[in-house]
Design a protein around this motif. Sequence first.
Motif, PDB file in Angstrom:
ATOM      1  N   ARG A  54      35.729  36.525  50.535  1.00 37.06           N
ATOM      2  CA  ARG A  54      34.897  37.730  50.490  1.00 37.06           C
ATOM      3  C   ARG A  54      35.729  38.839  49.865  1.00 37.06           C
ATOM      4  NH1 ARG A  54      33.046  42.005  54.075  1.00 37.06           N
ATOM      5  NH2 ARG A  54      30.774  42.228  53.987  1.00 37.06           N
ATOM      6  N   THR A  55      35.330  39.317  48.694  1.00 36.07           N
ATOM      7  CA  THR A  55      36.156  40.241  47.938  1.00 36.07           C
ATOM      8  C   THR A  55      35.624  41.655  47.980  1.00 36.07           C
ATOM      9  OG1 THR A  55      35.001  40.109  45.824  1.00 36.07           O
ATOM     10  CG2 THR A  55      36.508  38.311  46.347  1.00 36.07           C
ATOM     11  N   THR A  56      36.536  42.605  47.883  1.00 36.64           N
ATOM     12  CA  THR A  56      36.160  44.014  47.810  1.00 36.64           C
ATOM     13  C   THR A  56      36.332  44.545  46.393  1.00 36.64           C
ATOM     14  OG1 THR A  56      38.405  44.668  48.438  1.00 36.64           O
ATOM     15  CG2 THR A  56      36.783  44.440  50.202  1.00 36.64           C
ATOM     16  N   GLY A  57      36.790  43.716  45.474  1.00 42.12           N
ATOM     17  CA  GLY A  57      36.985  44.144  44.097  1.00 42.12           C
ATOM     18  C   GLY A  57      35.683  44.207  43.332  1.00 42.12           C
ATOM     19  N   SER A  58      35.718  44.857  42.177  1.00 37.87           N
ATOM     20  CA  SER A  58      34.513  45.037  41.371  1.00 37.87           C
ATOM     21  C   SER A  58      34.202  43.826  40.504  1.00 37.87           C
ATOM     22  CB  SER A  58      34.663  46.270  40.471  1.00 37.87           C
ATOM     23  OG  SER A  58      35.805  46.120  39.620  1.00 37.87           O
ATOM     24  N   LYS A  59      35.161  42.880  40.385  1.00 38.94           N
ATOM     25  CA  LYS A  59      34.976  41.705  39.540  1.00 38.94           C
ATOM     26  C   LYS A  59      34.923  40.439  40.382  1.00 38.94           C
ATOM     27  CE  LYS A  59      37.557  43.746  35.674  1.00 38.94           C
ATOM     28  NZ  LYS A  59      38.729  43.566  34.769  1.00 38.94           N
ATOM     29  N   PRO A  60      34.243  39.410  39.897  1.00 33.41           N
ATOM     30  CA  PRO A  60      34.263  38.123  40.602  1.00 33.41           C
ATOM     31  C   PRO A  60      35.686  37.574  40.668  1.00 33.41           C
ATOM     32  CG  PRO A  60      32.561  38.157  38.899  1.00 33.41           C
ATOM     33  CD  PRO A  60      33.394  39.367  38.682  1.00 33.41           C
ATOM     34  N   ASN A  85      32.141  37.299  59.923  1.00 37.50           N
ATOM     35  CA  ASN A  85      32.116  35.834  60.009  1.00 37.50           C
ATOM     36  C   ASN A  85      33.544  35.312  59.935  1.00 37.50           C
ATOM     37  OD1 ASN A  85      31.844  33.046  59.537  1.00 37.50           O
ATOM     38  ND2 ASN A  85      29.948  33.318  58.399  1.00 37.50           N
ATOM     39  N   PRO A  86      34.015  34.605  60.977  1.00 33.58           N
ATOM     40  CA  PRO A  86      35.416  34.157  60.993  1.00 33.58           C
ATOM     41  C   PRO A  86      35.751  33.157  59.904  1.00 33.58           C
ATOM     42  CG  PRO A  86      34.160  33.154  62.795  1.00 33.58           C
ATOM     43  CD  PRO A  86      33.283  34.190  62.187  1.00 33.58           C
ATOM     44  N   ALA A  87      34.744  32.596  59.258  1.00 33.06           N
ATOM     45  CA  ALA A  87      35.007  31.648  58.174  1.00 33.06           C
ATOM     46  C   ALA A  87      35.446  32.338  56.889  1.00 33.06           C
ATOM     47  CB  ALA A  87      33.769  30.797  57.906  1.00 33.06           C
ATOM     48  N   TYR A  88      35.198  33.641  56.774  1.00 34.11           N
ATOM     49  CA  TYR A  88      35.567  34.372  55.567  1.00 34.11           C
ATOM     50  C   TYR A  88      37.078  34.599  55.506  1.00 34.11           C
ATOM     51  CZ  TYR A  88      30.944  35.821  53.850  1.00 34.11           C
ATOM     52  OH  TYR A  88      29.682  35.851  53.310  1.00 34.11           O
ATOM     53  N   THR A  89      37.628  34.495  54.315  1.00 35.47           N
ATOM     54  CA  THR A  89      38.953  35.014  54.021  1.00 35.47           C
ATOM     55  C   THR A  89      38.739  36.297  53.229  1.00 35.47           C
ATOM     56  OG1 THR A  89      39.977  32.827  53.953  1.00 35.47           O
ATOM     57  CG2 THR A  89      41.136  34.617  52.832  1.00 35.47           C
ATOM     58  N   HIS A  90      39.188  37.425  53.763  1.00 33.19           N
ATOM     59  CA  HIS A  90      38.960  38.713  53.129  1.00 33.19           C
ATOM     60  C   HIS A  90      40.084  39.010  52.139  1.00 33.19           C
ATOM     61  CE1 HIS A  90      35.600  39.935  55.782  1.00 33.19           C
ATOM     62  NE2 HIS A  90      36.205  39.138  56.648  1.00 33.19           N
ATOM     63  N   VAL A  91      39.704  39.400  50.929  1.00 37.73           N
ATOM     64  CA  VAL A  91      40.662  39.700  49.874  1.00 37.73           C
ATOM     65  C   VAL A  91      40.481  41.152  49.482  1.00 37.73           C
ATOM     66  CG1 VAL A  91      41.484  39.064  47.583  1.00 37.73           C
ATOM     67  CG2 VAL A  91      40.488  37.327  49.066  1.00 37.73           C
ATOM     68  N   ASP A  92      41.564  41.951  49.559  1.00 42.70           N
ATOM     69  CA  ASP A  92      41.410  43.379  49.289  1.00 42.70           C
ATOM     70  C   ASP A  92      41.446  43.673  47.794  1.00 42.70           C
ATOM     71  OD1 ASP A  92      44.093  43.582  48.433  1.00 42.70           O
ATOM     72  OD2 ASP A  92      44.772  43.970  50.470  1.00 42.70           O
ATOM     73  N   ASP A  93      41.079  44.911  47.462  1.00 42.01           N
ATOM     74  CA  ASP A  93      40.907  45.302  46.082  1.00 42.01           C
ATOM     75  C   ASP A  93      42.213  45.263  45.290  1.00 42.01           C
ATOM     76  OD1 ASP A  93      38.967  46.357  44.122  1.00 42.01           O
ATOM     77  OD2 ASP A  93      40.298  48.093  44.096  1.00 42.01           O
ATOM     78  N   SER A  94      43.311  45.700  45.902  1.00 39.43           N
ATOM     79  CA  SER A  94      44.589  45.719  45.189  1.00 39.43           C
ATOM     80  C   SER A  94      45.055  44.308  44.852  1.00 39.43           C
ATOM     81  CB  SER A  94      45.653  46.431  46.027  1.00 39.43           C
ATOM     82  OG  SER A  94      45.854  45.741  47.264  1.00 39.43           O
ATOM     83  N   PHE A  95      44.801  43.377  45.743  1.00 41.13           N
ATOM     84  CA  PHE A  95      45.169  41.976  45.477  1.00 41.13           C
ATOM     85  C   PHE A  95      44.380  41.441  44.291  1.00 41.13           C
ATOM     86  CE2 PHE A  95      44.542  37.389  46.292  1.00 41.13           C
ATOM     87  CZ  PHE A  95      45.862  36.987  46.311  1.00 41.13           C
ATOM     88  N   LEU A  96      43.088  41.746  44.231  1.00 40.42           N
ATOM     89  CA  LEU A  96      42.257  41.291  43.129  1.00 40.42           C
ATOM     90  C   LEU A  96      42.707  41.880  41.805  1.00 40.42           C
ATOM     91  CD1 LEU A  96      38.654  41.400  44.566  1.00 40.42           C
ATOM     92  CD2 LEU A  96      39.948  39.402  43.868  1.00 40.42           C
ATOM     93  N   GLU A  97      43.005  43.168  41.784  1.00 42.48           N
ATOM     94  CA  GLU A  97      43.416  43.808  40.546  1.00 42.48           C
ATOM     95  C   GLU A  97      44.686  43.179  40.004  1.00 42.48           C
ATOM     96  OE1 GLU A  97      43.749  47.904  41.388  1.00 42.48           O
ATOM     97  OE2 GLU A  97      41.586  48.256  41.437  1.00 42.48           O
ATOM     98  N   THR A  98      45.605  42.848  40.888  1.00 47.13           N
ATOM     99  CA  THR A  98      46.861  42.242  40.462  1.00 47.13           C
ATOM    100  C   THR A  98      46.648  40.825  39.983  1.00 47.13           C
ATOM    101  OG1 THR A  98      48.053  43.571  42.080  1.00 47.13           O
ATOM    102  CG2 THR A  98      49.201  41.660  41.205  1.00 47.13           C
ATOM    103  N   GLU A  99      45.828  40.075  40.712  1.00 46.97           N
ATOM    104  CA  GLU A  99      45.666  38.657  40.395  1.00 46.97           C
ATOM    105  C   GLU A  99      44.805  38.407  39.175  1.00 46.97           C
ATOM    106  OE1 GLU A  99      46.770  35.797  41.922  1.00 46.97           O
ATOM    107  OE2 GLU A  99      48.151  37.007  43.052  1.00 46.97           O
ATOM    108  N   ASN A 100      43.800  39.237  38.931  1.00 39.77           N
ATOM    109  CA  ASN A 100      42.822  38.938  37.886  1.00 39.77           C
ATOM    110  C   ASN A 100      43.156  39.541  36.525  1.00 39.77           C
ATOM    111  OD1 ASN A 100      41.194  37.332  39.364  1.00 39.77           O
ATOM    112  ND2 ASN A 100      39.676  38.893  39.849  1.00 39.77           N
ATOM    113  N   GLN A 101      44.174  40.402  36.473  1.00 42.73           N
ATOM    114  CA  GLN A 101      44.480  41.047  35.219  1.00 42.73           C
ATOM    115  C   GLN A 101      45.768  40.508  34.625  1.00 42.73           C
ATOM    116  OE1 GLN A 101      44.511  45.257  35.835  1.00 42.73           O
ATOM    117  NE2 GLN A 101      42.392  45.336  36.509  1.00 42.73           N
ATOM    118  N   ASP A 102      45.824  40.447  33.298  1.00 47.54           N
ATOM    119  CA  ASP A 102      47.036  40.027  32.615  1.00 47.54           C
ATOM    120  C   ASP A 102      48.107  41.102  32.767  1.00 47.54           C
ATOM    121  OD1 ASP A 102      45.662  37.875  31.826  1.00 47.54           O
ATOM    122  OD2 ASP A 102      45.423  38.469  29.735  1.00 47.54           O
ATOM    123  N   PRO A 103      49.372  40.699  32.991  1.00 44.92           N
ATOM    124  CA  PRO A 103      50.447  41.683  33.074  1.00 44.92           C
ATOM    125  C   PRO A 103      50.832  42.153  31.676  1.00 44.92           C
ATOM    126  CG  PRO A 103      51.325  39.482  33.226  1.00 44.92           C
ATOM    127  CD  PRO A 103      49.825  39.343  33.157  1.00 44.92           C
TER     128      PRO A 103
END
Length: 332
Positions: free
Chosen positions: A91-97, A269-287
């Motif tokens: 379950r993500t809080t970022g603006s992108k999938p 829902n305890p089945a969700y793994t919550h992913v915060d926005d900063s984690f998404l921005e780092t993981e989804n963008q090229d350095p």
Amino acid sequence: TSTSTSTSTSTRQPSTRSTQDDDFGAALKRDQGTRPRRRDFQRSSRPMEPNRWDEPPAEQFRVRGPTYLEDGKKVPATKARCRLVAVDALRTTGSKPLMNVGRRATSTMELSATDVVVVINFMLPHETKAAPHVSLVFTYVDSKEDAAFSKRLVEFIRASKAERDESFKLIPFLQDGPWIAKHALGHKPALIGRGIAVHYFTTPNFIEVDVDVASSSVANGVWRIMKGAAKALVVDLAFVLEGKTKEQLPEVLLGTVRLQYFDFARKENPAYTHVDDSFLETENQDPPPASRSEPTKTLSKMAHTTSSETAKAAAPPAKKIKSQNNNNNNTR
């Protein structure tokens, strides 16, 4: 549709892997032991346990039989050739999938360097401010009990995007749920890449298939119905590499999964793994290019894309389907 060779960072313990290391097995050994030991989305411990996953019986799915090219007959499927080793509900809080999830900290699989891994990521629009996107991620490992299938799987990994789009097939089966959901989902096989944008990430023994449900108005409409009724649904899915020649028949199942009464709307829902926005921005963008040779914090090399995949980054996205009936007719 595009792929990326970007490095990544993680909020968990760092490994010493360099982005120059293209050996999946070596990276896997180095990262082993840094993963958390518990998953949030658990396998069912009893039949039809809510908010759990399981593997349905293979024989309920019908696949192309050995004489399909002559008579069009289908037969009950046999045991899936890949083991389902993990399911994640992100379950993500970022603006992108959430894409390219094979390298993420949520992957707690115990794998060997010789395993052939398939990750299937359904990117679902959640349409809430708190969590715009949800990803259902299924991780499979080839059991290597069928040499012909193992060879076909490696060929699929090495194939072009167009070839993959014309062979990766989904067979749905609604085990329990209201009529409207059964009518919307249907039960006919569908080549996903014909009507929905699909992104692929690969190494020689790994492939991730990211399915962007929001890219198709038809698929998005089906998803809205399914999401609204999800607490009352038991949904079975099977994945198949379509048999187009006599040598590829009868078809066999790549893998299956059952989702049991999963409450997508329940925030806690305890089945969700919550992913915060900063984690998404780092993981989804090229350095920045200058940082690509630096050691990074990552848990595996699983989703590092090969150079051949990068060359295909300019390929046009998959066309949207005009109607659900046309999609079903093309893939029957």
